[in-house]
Design an enzyme around this catalytic site. Structure first.
Site, PDB file in Angstrom:
ATOM      1  CG  HIS A   1      -0.381   0.301   2.498  1.00 15.17           C
ATOM      2  ND1 HIS A   1      -0.109  -0.832   3.453  1.00 15.17           N
ATOM      3  CD2 HIS A   1      -0.224   1.639   3.256  1.00 15.17           C
ATOM      4  CE1 HIS A   1       0.352   0.008   4.560  1.00 15.17           C
ATOM      5  NE2 HIS A   1       0.116   1.346   4.259  1.00 15.17           N
TER       6      HIS A   1
ATOM      7  CG  ASP B   1       0.232  -3.969   2.888  1.00 17.10           C
ATOM      8  OD1 ASP B   1       0.463  -3.474   1.725  1.00 17.10           O
ATOM      9  OD2 ASP B   1      -0.066  -3.285   3.799  1.00 17.10           O
TER      10      ASP B   1
ATOM     11  N   GLY C   1       3.010   6.749   8.850  1.00 11.62           N
ATOM     12  CA  GLY C   1       4.457   6.999   8.680  1.00 11.62           C
ATOM     13  C   GLY C   1       5.239   5.663   8.857  1.00 11.62           C
TER      14      GLY C   1
ATOM     15  CB  SER D   1       2.720   2.053   6.467  1.00  8.38           C
ATOM     16  OG  SER D   1       1.272   2.181   7.116  1.00  8.38           O
ATOM     17  N   GLY D   2       5.012  -0.340   6.433  1.00  8.71           N
ATOM     18  CA  GLY D   2       5.909  -0.781   5.406  1.00  8.71           C
ATOM     19  C   GLY D   2       7.139  -1.382   6.306  1.00  8.71           C
TER      20      GLY D   2
END
Length: 268
Positions: free
Chosen positions: A70, A120, A217, A219-220
């Site tokens: 995402h 994801d 901020g 995420s990932g």
């Protein structure tokens, strides 16, 4: 060995920070030490005149990083930049320099669903291999066999907001959260008033009373767990509802479920 040291492609020295410390989107965590989490990457996106931090990522080897799909959905590779070895976004005066690489290939999981956030995960190949140094070390991947990590303490890192709608920190933050099983995770969300289906491609971590979590901020970015003498990538920060709210744990993409897919891609 000099300034630089080599990490073999097989990952023999992955997951081992050069700096040793006693054994954090981050809420309720603490500021990390320089070089403590050397696989943490700042994934940046072009915004008008410069590249700005958007998401976290983790370094897998000299050519590839991993993040959440995402974070890169509908973004062209030319608009992405990976900054490795970063610690304090507000200064360039650090022991070793950060290294930046433009993204060459974005390989998002073909089954990624932007509605449910299932699958994801995205792999990012960058131009020119990176040379490892004390603040730039890849993370180990977990075995592809079934590993649930339930009850284990995981660490989450990043430069995400310190609380919901709060400020972004300049220094990398960390937080420790317990891994919980998926049915307990669903039940916690139900108590908070949400009906969520959380299949085994996800892994949950957090506290019933909230207070500690990742946030916007982050995420990932990586969720890592220590295994003997090295750290492994148990999850990639995917989604949550709010930040550090009671009965709303963080939900991560479970990396052990994707080892075959990852291994097929990162050989290139």
């Amino acid at each position: 060995m000099g300034l630089f040291f080599r990490v073999h492609r097989c990952g023999a020295v992955c997951g081992r920070p050069k700096y040793q410390y006693p054994s954090a989107r981050i809420v309720g965590g603490t500021t990390t030490h320089y070089g403590q989490w050397p696989w943490q990457v700042s994934l940046r996106q072009w915004r008008t005149a410069t590249f700005l931090h958007k998401c976290g990522a983790a370094l897998l080897n000299e050519n590839w990083a991993i993040t959440a799909a995402h974070c890169v959905d509908n973004v062209q590779p030319d608009d992405l930049l990976l900054r490795m070895g970063e610690y304090d976004l507000a200064t360039d005066e650090e022991e070793f320099p950060y290294i930046e690489r433009k993204v060459q290939i974005v390989a998002s999981h073909p089954q990624f669903d932007s509605r449910t956030f299932e699958y994801d995960l995205a792999l990012l190949r960058f131009y020119d291999p990176v040379r490892f140094q004390p603040n730039i070390v890849p993370i180990c991947l977990p075995p592809p066999s079934e590993v649930d990590f339930v009850g284990r303490t995981a660490f989450v890192t990043g430069w995400g907001r310190l609380y919901e709608d709060g400020p972004l920190p300049s220094k990398m933050q960390q937080v420790s959260v317990p891994v919980i099983n998926n049915s307990d995770c669903e039940n916690m969300y139900r108590r908070a008033g949400y009906v969520e289906h959380i299949p085994n491609i996800f892994i949950c971590a957090g506290y019933a009373d909230g207070k500690k979590d990742s946030c916007e901020g982050d995420s990932g970015g990586p969720m890592v767990i220590q295994e003997e003498n090295s750290w492994v990538l148990a999850g990639v920060i995917s989604w949550g509802i709010g930040c550090a709210e009671a009965n709303q744990p963080g939900v991560y993409t479970r990396i052990s479920e994707f080892r075959e897919w990852i291994d097929k891609i990162i050989v290139f």
